[in-house]
Design a protein around this motif. Structure first.
Motif, PDB file in Angstrom:
ATOM      1  N   PHE A 104       0.904  -1.158  -0.169  1.00  0.00           N
ATOM      2  CA  PHE A 104      -0.078   0.097  -0.011  1.00  0.00           C
ATOM      3  C   PHE A 104       0.742   1.358  -0.085  1.00  0.00           C
ATOM      4  O   PHE A 104       0.478   2.200  -0.651  1.00  0.00           O
ATOM      5  N   ARG A 187      -6.962   3.609  -5.224  1.00  0.00           N
ATOM      6  CA  ARG A 187      -6.145   2.746  -4.420  1.00  0.00           C
ATOM      7  C   ARG A 187      -6.662   1.649  -4.052  1.00  0.00           C
ATOM      8  O   ARG A 187      -6.015   0.324  -4.231  1.00  0.00           O
ATOM      9  N   MET A 191      -5.526  -2.213  -5.313  1.00  0.00           N
ATOM     10  CA  MET A 191      -5.005  -2.879  -4.298  1.00  0.00           C
ATOM     11  C   MET A 191      -5.686  -4.290  -4.833  1.00  0.00           C
ATOM     12  O   MET A 191      -5.219  -5.547  -4.943  1.00  0.00           O
ATOM     13  N   ASN A 232      -3.097  -4.728   3.896  1.00  0.00           N
ATOM     14  CA  ASN A 232      -3.192  -3.429   3.243  1.00  0.00           C
ATOM     15  C   ASN A 232      -4.197  -2.573   3.849  1.00  0.00           C
ATOM     16  O   ASN A 232      -4.344  -1.329   3.975  1.00  0.00           O
ATOM     17  N   CYS A 236      -4.155   0.848   5.545  1.00  0.00           N
ATOM     18  CA  CYS A 236      -4.739   2.255   5.093  1.00  0.00           C
ATOM     19  C   CYS A 236      -5.684   2.922   5.953  1.00  0.00           C
ATOM     20  O   CYS A 236      -6.050   4.063   5.785  1.00  0.00           O
TER      21      CYS A 236
END
Length: 266
Positions: A104, A187, A191, A232, A236
Motif C-alpha cells: 500500500f 487505491r 490493491m 493493506n 490504510c
C-alpha cells in the motif's frame, strides 16, 4: 573643406541621428533574427505550422483540465493511472505475492490501473481455458464422450472477475468512508486488482488431476490473497478500529478462491 566646419564637433554635424559603431553594423545571426521577428510578430493561432502557443499553455487546446467535471469523460483524465513502466508493475506483482513488502505504501503516490486491468483480463482467459482443460483431464479416465468444451466458462469468468474487481472495492470504499476512514477509491481498485494475481499461477497448478492437491493449492492461494487484503486494509485505516470490515474483506477474498475451485476446476 572650410576650416570653420572642420573645427565643429561631430554631434553638431550629425544632428539628432545617433552614431553607429562598426560593431553595430554587423548583420544579426539567423537565430537572433528569427527570435526578434518572433517577438515582434507572433504567428496567429490556427496558422500554418500549428499556431503560436505561449509558454506554459497545453499543446492541445481541447484537453479539459481534471478540475472540470467534463474531465471525467476525457481519456486524458485517466492517462496518469496508466503511466507505469514494466519495472514498477513487476515490483507490485511481487509485492502482491509477498504481502509483508508494504504494497500500500508503494501505490500511495502513484496507483495504477494498468496492472489490475491486465491481471483481471488474463485471469478470465486462463480460467475459461484451463477450467475446460482440467475437466478434460479428469474425465478422460472415464468417458471422453460425455466431455465437451464449455464456452459458458468464459462468460462466467468475465462476469465474476470484472464484477468482483470493480464492485467489491467500491463497496468497501463507501463502507470505510461511512465508518470514518478516508480511503482512496483508485487505491482500492489498484490493491484488489493486484490481489487477483496469485490466482494466475494457481490456475496453472490446478491442472494437476489430483483432487486433494487442487484443494491444497486453492486454499494456499486464497489464504495468501486474503492475508494480502487484510494487511493493506489495516495499513490504510491508520490505526482505526475496523477489524470487522477487514475480516469481511478477507473472508470474501477467500470465498472467491473457493468459487474458482468449485466452478472451474470441479
Amino acid at each position: 573643406m572650410d576650416e570653420g566646419y572642420a573645427n565643429l564637433p561631430t554631434s553638431h554635424l550629425l544632428g539628432s541621428v545617433p552614431a553607429v559603431t562598426p560593431e553595430e553594423r554587423k548583420p544579426a545571426g539567423p537565430a537572433e533574427a528569427a527570435t526578434s521577428r518572433l517577438q515582434q510578430f507572433p504567428p496567429a493561432p490556427g496558422a500554418t505550422g500549428g499556431g503560436y502557443q505561449p509558454p506554459g499553455s497545453p499543446l492541445d487546446g481541447d484537453v479539459e483540465t481534471q478540475t472540470n467535471w467534463k474531465g471525467y469523460f476525457n481519456v486524458a483524465s485517466y492517462a496518469p493511472y496508466f503511466n507505469v513502466d514494466t519495472d514498477v508493475v513487476v515490483d507490485r506483482l511481487i509485492s502482491s505475492v509477498y504481502p509483508m513488502d508494504g504494497f500500500f505504501r508503494k501505490i500511495d503516490a502513484n496507483p495504477d490501473m494498468y496492472g489490475p486491468l491486465w491481471i483481471t483480463t488474463t485471469l478470465i482467459f486462463m480460467l475459461a481455458a484451463f477450467g475446460n482443460f482440467a475437466t478434460y483431464l479428469m474425465q478422460r479416465k472415464t468417458d471422453l464422450n460425455i466431455w465437451n468444451f464449455d464456452v459458458g466458462y468464459f462468460n462466467w469468468a468475465a462476469t465474476v472477475m470484472y464484477g468482483y474487481a470493480i464492485v467489491v472495492p467500491a463497496a468497501f470504499f463507501f463502507l470505510f468512508q461511512y465508518f470514518g476512514s478516508r480511503p482512496s477509491l483508485v487505491r482500492f481498485w489498484c490493491m484488489w486488482g493486484y490481489s487477483l494475481f496469485i490466482f494466475i499461477p494457481a490456475s496453472i497448478l490446478l491442472l494437476i488431476p489430483v483432487e486433494f492437491l487442487r484443494w491444497v493449492i486453492i486454499a494456499g492461494a486464497g489464504g495468501a490473497s486474503s492475508w494480502f487484503i487484510a494487511l493493506n486494509l489495516k495499513e490504510c485505516t491508520e490505526g482505526a478500529d475496523m477489524m470487522v470490515l477487514i475480516a469481511s474483506a478477507s473472508v470474501l477474498q477467500f470465498a472467491l478462491a473457493l468459487f474458482i475451485k468449485v466452478f472451474f476446476f470441479a
